[in-house]
Design a protein around this motif. Structure first.
Motif, PDB file in Angstrom:
ATOM      1  N   ALA A  78      -5.114   8.404  -3.346  1.00  0.00           N
ATOM      2  CA  ALA A  78      -6.248   6.923  -3.073  1.00  0.00           C
ATOM      3  C   ALA A  78      -6.079   6.337  -4.646  1.00  0.00           C
ATOM      4  O   ALA A  78      -6.079   4.738  -5.025  1.00  0.00           O
ATOM      5  CB  ALA A  78      -7.251   7.144  -2.398  1.00  0.00           C
TER       6      ALA A  78
ATOM      7  N   VAL B 289      -6.955   0.730  -0.597  1.00  0.00           N
ATOM      8  CA  VAL B 289      -7.070   2.405  -0.620  1.00  0.00           C
ATOM      9  C   VAL B 289      -7.678   2.842  -0.029  1.00  0.00           C
ATOM     10  O   VAL B 289      -8.472   3.658  -1.384  1.00  0.00           O
ATOM     11  CB  VAL B 289      -5.126   2.774  -2.081  1.00  0.00           C
ATOM     12  CG1 VAL B 289      -4.469   4.078  -0.869  1.00  0.00           C
ATOM     13  CG2 VAL B 289      -4.804   1.512  -1.916  1.00  0.00           C
TER      14      VAL B 289
ATOM     15  N   TYR C 224     -12.239   1.418  -2.301  1.00  0.00           N
ATOM     16  CA  TYR C 224     -11.472   2.433  -0.846  1.00  0.00           C
ATOM     17  C   TYR C 224     -11.170   1.199   0.492  1.00  0.00           C
ATOM     18  O   TYR C 224     -10.545   1.673   0.960  1.00  0.00           O
ATOM     19  CB  TYR C 224     -12.252   4.271  -1.033  1.00  0.00           C
ATOM     20  CG  TYR C 224     -12.258   4.549  -1.160  1.00  0.00           C
ATOM     21  CD1 TYR C 224     -11.157   5.554  -2.627  1.00  0.00           C
ATOM     22  CD2 TYR C 224     -13.483   5.274  -1.067  1.00  0.00           C
ATOM     23  CE1 TYR C 224     -11.102   6.505  -3.244  1.00  0.00           C
ATOM     24  CE2 TYR C 224     -13.036   6.622  -2.209  1.00  0.00           C
ATOM     25  CZ  TYR C 224     -12.336   6.654  -3.273  1.00  0.00           C
ATOM     26  OH  TYR C 224     -11.864   8.288  -4.118  1.00  0.00           O
TER      27      TYR C 224
ATOM     28  N   ILE D  91       0.781  -1.740   0.363  1.00  0.00           N
ATOM     29  CA  ILE D  91      -0.150  -0.127   0.327  1.00  0.00           C
ATOM     30  C   ILE D  91       1.031   1.286   0.023  1.00  0.00           C
ATOM     31  O   ILE D  91       0.422   2.446  -0.872  1.00  0.00           O
ATOM     32  CB  ILE D  91      -0.947   0.010   1.020  1.00  0.00           C
ATOM     33  CG1 ILE D  91      -1.848  -1.574   1.260  1.00  0.00           C
ATOM     34  CG2 ILE D  91      -1.824   0.986   1.276  1.00  0.00           C
ATOM     35  CD1 ILE D  91      -2.242  -1.090   0.065  1.00  0.00           C
TER      36      ILE D  91
ATOM     37  N   HIS E  88      -5.632   5.873   4.731  1.00  0.00           N
ATOM     38  CA  HIS E  88      -4.423   5.523   4.474  1.00  0.00           C
ATOM     39  C   HIS E  88      -3.487   6.516   3.442  1.00  0.00           C
ATOM     40  O   HIS E  88      -2.282   6.616   4.536  1.00  0.00           O
ATOM     41  CB  HIS E  88      -3.927   4.237   3.377  1.00  0.00           C
ATOM     42  CG  HIS E  88      -4.992   2.894   3.475  1.00  0.00           C
ATOM     43  ND1 HIS E  88      -6.391   2.440   3.104  1.00  0.00           N
ATOM     44  CD2 HIS E  88      -4.238   1.939   4.454  1.00  0.00           C
ATOM     45  CE1 HIS E  88      -7.050   1.684   3.421  1.00  0.00           C
ATOM     46  NE2 HIS E  88      -5.526   0.793   4.697  1.00  0.00           N
TER      47      HIS E  88
ATOM     48  N   ILE F 229       1.427   3.935  -3.110  1.00  0.00           N
ATOM     49  CA  ILE F 229       0.503   5.717  -2.756  1.00  0.00           C
ATOM     50  C   ILE F 229       2.311   6.353  -3.159  1.00  0.00           C
ATOM     51  O   ILE F 229       1.666   7.307  -3.973  1.00  0.00           O
ATOM     52  CB  ILE F 229       0.310   5.393  -1.562  1.00  0.00           C
ATOM     53  CG1 ILE F 229      -0.784   5.036  -0.973  1.00  0.00           C
ATOM     54  CG2 ILE F 229       0.943   7.614  -0.444  1.00  0.00           C
ATOM     55  CD1 ILE F 229      -1.402   4.913   0.187  1.00  0.00           C
TER      56      ILE F 229
END
Length: 463
Positions: free
Chosen positions: A112, A129, A126, A70, A134, A74
């Motif tokens: 995201a 992420v 979502y 994750i 997050h 990002i």
């Protein structure tokens, strides 16, 4: 248009299916139809926001709070944004209520949704992420947004400084070119004592150099950030060690020597560094405008003004007066200066309006500083290339002013004495004759000696 449905505190809302922004951005777009200028027009801010979010993701991964895959997604989305991608998705108005919350949420949603794509998921998915859970992990708008504003402003000021160097060099080159061009100095628009045109132009270069130094001193204060402060500076919901880690990663990402403020509660509510910087921008604007006033006055004429210098003609000056050329480049720089001075008032009032633990008005501070910095930079480059570099001197006109000026008496005073100088001045004023002519006629100074006294290096003490 196909849509996807998203949910927030106020309920469900449809957003365009292909948009990287989501429900919070959609509401902000409806709520703040103020300037018509979106964040997309502020690339420095967008890139700074992406840098802050990437630093936060790295710090959270390092602390074991964010799954590596994750965090990397990002960070990957943030790197793309820092390289110029998806700027059009930053769709909220730059002036907004909420202390920058809409800007922060816009960034969270775009990052995201791009991270979701990098992981092979659809926008809006979502649970994989999440913009808040997050991307915004360990943050508040109140520390992420101000930190991004600081970083963006530092980068923008660097470009302004470079533009000022261009103009400074242009003035300095003219100072060399006009080194021995004699002219009359003036105080209160009255004849004073002789000088050279080179000295006059050299002054403009020196002023710019001094102002660049003040600018560097002011922007140094912005390297102190409050990332890790979260809502009010207490660091609530940020893990132990997060502030230090996030700041370290932000230094690595941006290459800027940012440091965490010693007191995050103070740093979260204090806008003093912006006020200081705005004051320096006003200083630059005032002095630049004064220089442009001089250029317009010195070039006035061509037949009924001072006509000491010629500004390069860049466009026709009138729709009714044939042959008229106006000093349009100095005029546009004057107008930029007026804008910057007005923006300083806005920054001052916005900083003063903060209450208790937060200043809610940083969006207008950002907007005002950005406009001032960007427009001053453009003005400096325009003045250098379109005006200063092409200025020429009317040497004979200036020499005639010197020889006919009553002010010349002051320069000759040590040679002929105050009483004689006074009588020469009175006669010159009464008859319209030149000072030098009368001095020679009355035998006060031989013509050969007077010629030496009237040399530029003697009159103006020019090196």
């Amino acid at each position: 248009m196909t849509t996807r449905r998203e949910h927030d505190l106020l309920g469900d809302k449809d957003v365009p299916a292909e948009a990287y922004w989501g429900v919070h951005t959609a509401r902000a777009r409806e709520n703040f139809p103020i300037t018509g200028t979106t964040l997309a027009a502020y690339p420095h801010l967008i890139e700074a926001l992406a840098a802050v979010k990437e630093a936060a993701a790295r710090a959270n991964a390092e602390l074991g709070l964010l799954a590596p895959e994750i965090a990397e997604a990002i960070a990957g989305a943030c790197r793309e944004i820092r390289e110029g991608a998806l700027h059009g998705e930053f769709a909220v108005d730059v002036i907004q209520g909420g202390a920058g919350t809409s800007t922060n949420m816009n960034a969270n949603e775009v990052i995201a949704n791009r991270a979701l794509e990098l992981l092979g998921h659809a926008k809006g998915d979502y649970h994989v992420v999440h913009p808040n859970e997050h991307v915004n992990l360990g943050q508040s708008t109140n520390d992420a947004y101000p930190t991004a504003v600081n970083v963006a402003t530092i980068i923008a000021v660097r470009q302004l400084s470079e533009a000022m160097v261009v103009l400074e060099k242009a003035f300095a080159a003219k100072a060399v070119e006009f080194h021995d061009v004699l002219k009359m100095g003036r105080t209160q628009l009255q004849d004073a004592v002789p000088m050279t045109l080179g000295q006059e132009f050299g002054t403009y270069a020196v002023m710019l150099g001094e102002d660049r130094q003040r600018l560097h001193e002011a922007v140094a204060l912005l390297h102190e950030i409050n990332l890790g402060a979260t809502a009010i500076g207490t660091g609530l919901n940020a893990a132990p060690g997060y502030a230090e880690a996030a700041c370290r990663h932000l230094r690595e990402i941006t290459g800027l020597p940012v440091v965490t403020a010693a007191d995050l509660v103070e740093a979260t509510q204090d806008c003093g560094a912006f006020v200081h910087l705005s004051g320096v921008l006003k200083r630059i604007a005032v002095k630049l405008s004064k220089s442009c006033n001089d250029l317009r006055l010195l070039s006035s004429g061509p037949r009924a003004g001072l006509n000491e210098i010629n500004l390069p003609p860049v466009q026709a000056g009138s729709s009714i007066m044939p042959g008229k050329i106006n000093p349009v480049i100095p005029e546009v720089v004057n107008q930029v200066a007026f804008e910057v001075i007005g923006n300083d008032v806005t920054v001052t009032m916005a900083a003063e309006a903060g209450q208790l633990q937060l200043n809610a008005f940083e969006p207008i501070i950002l907007h005002s500083l950005s406009e001032s910095i960007t427009h001053l930079g453009a003005a400096c480059r325009t003045l250098a290339s379109k005006c200063v570099s092409g200025i020429t001197a009317n040497v004979a006109v200036m020499r005639a002013y010197v020889e006919n000026s009553i002010g010349l008496v002051t320069a000759l005073n040590p040679s002929i004495g105050y009483a004689a100088a006074t009588e020469i001045a009175k006669e010159a004023l009464a008859t319209g004759r030149g000072v030098a002519e009368l001095v020679v006629e009355k035998g006060l100074i031989p013509a050969e000696e007077l010629a030496k006294l009237l040399r530029p290096e003697t009159l103006a003490r020019a090196n």
